[in-house]
Scaffold this active site. Structure first.
Site, PDB file in Angstrom:
ATOM      1  N   SER A   1       0.848  -1.193   0.000  1.00 23.46           N
ATOM      2  CA  SER A   1       0.000   0.000   0.000  1.00 23.46           C
ATOM      3  C   SER A   1       0.883   1.242   0.000  1.00 23.46           C
ATOM      4  O   SER A   1       2.037   1.192   0.450  1.00 23.46           O
ATOM      5  CB  SER A   1      -0.872   0.012   1.263  1.00 23.46           C
ATOM      6  OG  SER A   1      -1.485   1.274   1.438  1.00 23.46           O
TER       7      SER A   1
ATOM      8  N   TYR B   1      -1.285  -0.699  10.252  1.00 18.13           N
ATOM      9  CA  TYR B   1      -1.496  -1.060   8.841  1.00 18.13           C
ATOM     10  C   TYR B   1      -0.309  -0.590   7.990  1.00 18.13           C
ATOM     11  O   TYR B   1       0.241  -1.356   7.190  1.00 18.13           O
ATOM     12  CB  TYR B   1      -2.802  -0.432   8.348  1.00 18.13           C
ATOM     13  CG  TYR B   1      -3.129  -0.711   6.890  1.00 18.13           C
ATOM     14  CD1 TYR B   1      -3.712  -1.914   6.498  1.00 18.13           C
ATOM     15  CD2 TYR B   1      -2.855   0.241   5.904  1.00 18.13           C
ATOM     16  CE1 TYR B   1      -4.015  -2.159   5.167  1.00 18.13           C
ATOM     17  CE2 TYR B   1      -3.156  -0.003   4.576  1.00 18.13           C
ATOM     18  CZ  TYR B   1      -3.739  -1.203   4.215  1.00 18.13           C
ATOM     19  OH  TYR B   1      -4.026  -1.443   2.891  1.00 18.13           O
TER      20      TYR B   1
HETATM   21  P1  NAP Z   1     -11.463  -5.991   0.572  1.00 16.12           P
HETATM   22  O1  NAP Z   1     -12.398  -5.481  -0.441  1.00 16.12           O
HETATM   23  O2  NAP Z   1     -11.757  -5.766   2.021  1.00 16.12           O
HETATM   24  O3  NAP Z   1     -11.244  -7.559   0.340  1.00 16.12           O
HETATM   25  C1  NAP Z   1     -10.447  -8.263   1.229  1.00 16.12           C
HETATM   26  C2  NAP Z   1     -10.376  -9.704   0.785  1.00 16.12           C
HETATM   27  O4  NAP Z   1      -9.548 -10.401   1.734  1.00 16.12           O
HETATM   28  C3  NAP Z   1     -11.710 -10.394   0.780  1.00 16.12           C
HETATM   29  O5  NAP Z   1     -11.769 -11.266  -0.318  1.00 16.12           O
HETATM   30  C4  NAP Z   1     -11.699 -11.163   2.099  1.00 16.12           C
HETATM   31  O6  NAP Z   1     -12.462 -12.349   2.013  1.00 16.12           O
HETATM   32  C5  NAP Z   1     -10.246 -11.533   2.208  1.00 16.12           C
HETATM   33  N1  NAP Z   1      -9.816 -11.863   3.562  1.00 16.12           N
HETATM   34  C6  NAP Z   1      -9.860 -11.070   4.666  1.00 16.12           C
HETATM   35  N2  NAP Z   1      -9.358 -11.726   5.729  1.00 16.12           N
HETATM   36  C7  NAP Z   1      -8.969 -12.953   5.278  1.00 16.12           C
HETATM   37  C8  NAP Z   1      -8.376 -14.078   5.892  1.00 16.12           C
HETATM   38  N3  NAP Z   1      -8.052 -14.072   7.197  1.00 16.12           N
HETATM   39  N4  NAP Z   1      -8.115 -15.185   5.139  1.00 16.12           N
HETATM   40  C9  NAP Z   1      -8.453 -15.199   3.823  1.00 16.12           C
HETATM   41  N5  NAP Z   1      -9.015 -14.146   3.178  1.00 16.12           N
HETATM   42  C10 NAP Z   1      -9.272 -13.042   3.904  1.00 16.12           C
HETATM   43  O7  NAP Z   1     -10.000  -5.395   0.351  1.00 16.12           O
HETATM   44  P2  NAP Z   1      -9.309  -4.738  -0.937  1.00 16.12           P
HETATM   45  O8  NAP Z   1      -9.509  -3.297  -0.863  1.00 16.12           O
HETATM   46  O9  NAP Z   1      -9.665  -5.497  -2.164  1.00 16.12           O
HETATM   47  O10 NAP Z   1      -7.786  -4.997  -0.548  1.00 16.12           O
HETATM   48  C11 NAP Z   1      -6.988  -5.995  -1.173  1.00 16.12           C
HETATM   49  C12 NAP Z   1      -5.539  -5.679  -0.872  1.00 16.12           C
HETATM   50  O11 NAP Z   1      -5.207  -4.388  -1.374  1.00 16.12           O
HETATM   51  C13 NAP Z   1      -5.191  -5.654   0.607  1.00 16.12           C
HETATM   52  O12 NAP Z   1      -3.905  -6.188   0.801  1.00 16.12           O
HETATM   53  C14 NAP Z   1      -5.196  -4.175   0.936  1.00 16.12           C
HETATM   54  O13 NAP Z   1      -4.404  -3.874   2.072  1.00 16.12           O
HETATM   55  C15 NAP Z   1      -4.614  -3.624  -0.339  1.00 16.12           C
HETATM   56  N6  NAP Z   1      -4.888  -2.205  -0.552  1.00 16.12           N
HETATM   57  C16 NAP Z   1      -6.153  -1.758  -0.709  1.00 16.12           C
HETATM   58  C17 NAP Z   1      -6.361  -0.407  -0.899  1.00 16.12           C
HETATM   59  C18 NAP Z   1      -7.754   0.185  -1.089  1.00 16.12           C
HETATM   60  O14 NAP Z   1      -7.874   1.422  -1.104  1.00 16.12           O
HETATM   61  N7  NAP Z   1      -8.791  -0.638  -1.260  1.00 16.12           N
HETATM   62  C19 NAP Z   1      -5.288   0.488  -0.921  1.00 16.12           C
HETATM   63  C20 NAP Z   1      -4.008  -0.006  -0.754  1.00 16.12           C
HETATM   64  C21 NAP Z   1      -3.818  -1.362  -0.575  1.00 16.12           C
HETATM   65  P3  NAP Z   1     -13.672 -12.700   3.026  1.00 16.12           P
HETATM   66  O15 NAP Z   1     -14.717 -11.655   2.828  1.00 16.12           O
HETATM   67  O16 NAP Z   1     -14.076 -14.050   2.576  1.00 16.12           O
HETATM   68  O17 NAP Z   1     -13.101 -12.655   4.400  1.00 16.12           O
END
Ligand code: NAP
Length: 261
Positions: A155, A168
């Site tokens: 991130s 985080y």
């Molecule tokens: P998201 O929409 O909250 O999705 C998170 C995913 O992780 C879901 O599929 C969830 O599945 C899964 N997950 C959570 N806990 C888990 C566990 N213990 N074991 C297995 N699966 C698990 O998040 P996102 O925004 O797509 O983020 C994806 C990545 O991008 C992350 O690493 C995040 O830190 C990074 N990121 C995101 C942003 C942003 O602005 N969105 C910015 C920078 C970095 P379940 O629902 O089945 O638990």
């Protein structure tokens, strides 16, 4: 259809494991990888319906596997199961993560510690464990023609310092460093690593921050829009593809110009 192998994003025959693939960036990455011919393993923890719907949408090139990757035993069982069923792992995308507010000026010491522990258990330890287990399987697959790849989803928070979620930010900085360590240590085994550092992307995870501060967030982004899941998935696909075989240890910013490492 691109038929030039020199400019190919083709992943035909590759087994791609995406942790947290049921929603958001992970789900879009699964779509991209499958569209490029990869066989995608969509890991999820709770969102069974979303994971199954995604498998239905993608078709024969996808399966969903439930596991809490923060549980080291469940993670090992999942990786062993994947290797038994599909014979190999070619690409691991460490995408699953947790994002929670944990301010410095809270009153609850126990809550502060729990926040750091939950964040590191998933964002750092699960990623390191998954990389270790996947690499163990990659080393055993002696007939591999292309490099095994570990792709970590960090991130912008890794570089910026965060005022309300330092745990985080620190966890994502750890992923940047893990990427470099794998790059230097494991190339001898034909295993390489890379990382992406997204800024704000429209997903469930970012929703609370976007609802609270959207105008201010937009002001920080020269491109004038919050990123889409495809903006990130496209870069991850590139890193997984033969086009990026000489990238090793890099972290690519995907933030519309809002922050530079
Ligand atoms: P998201 O929409 O909250 O999705 C998170 C995913 O992780 C879901 O599929 C969830 O599945 C899964 N997950 C959570 N806990 C888990 C566990 N213990 N074991 C297995 N699966 C698990 O998040 P996102 O925004 O797509 O983020 C994806 C990545 O991008 C992350 O690493 C995040 O830190 C990074 N990121 C995101 C942003 C942003 O602005 N969105 C910015 C920078 C970095 P379940 O629902 O089945 O638990």
């Amino acid at each position: 259809m691109n038929t030039n192998p020199k400019t190919s994003l083709d992943l035909t025959g590759k087994v791609v494991v995406i942790t947290g693939g049921s929603r958001g960036i992970g789900a879009e990455t699964a779509r991209s990888m499958a569209a490029a011919g990869g066989h995608v393993i969509i890991n999820y923890r709770r969102s069974e319906a979303e994971a199954n719907a995604l498998v239905g949408e993608i078709g024969g090139n996808a399966v969903a596997i439930q596991a809490d990757v923060a549980d080291p035993a469940a993670l090992e069982t999942m990786i062993d199961d994947i290797v038994a069923r599909f014979g190999a792992i070619d690409v691991l995308v460490n995408n699953a993560a947790v994002f929670e507010y944990n301010p410095f000026d809270g009153d609850d010491y126990a809550a502060w510690q729990q926040g750091w522990r939950r964040t590191f258990d998933l964002n750092v330890f699960a990623a390191a464990n998954a990389a270790w287990l996947a690499m163990r399987a990659m080393r055993k697959a002696t007939s591999r023609s292309s490099a095994g790849k570990i792709i970590n989803v960090a991130s912008r928070a890794a570089f910026r310092g965060e005022t309300e979620f330092a745990d985080y930010g620190a966890s994502k900085a750890a992923l940047v460093n893990l990427t470099r360590s794998i790059a230097r240590a494991c190339a001898k085994d034909n295993i390489i690593a890379s990382c992406v550092a997204p800024g704000f992307i429209e997903t469930e995870m970012a929703k609370p921050e976007l609802e609270k501060n959207r105008e201010e967030i937009l002001r920080q982004i020269p491109l004038g829009r919050v990123g889409s899941t495809a903006d990130v998935a496209n870069v991850i696909l590139f890193l997984a593809s033969p086009m990026a075989d000489y990238l090793n240890g890099v972290t690519i910013d995907i933030n519309g110009g809002s922050w530079f490492q």
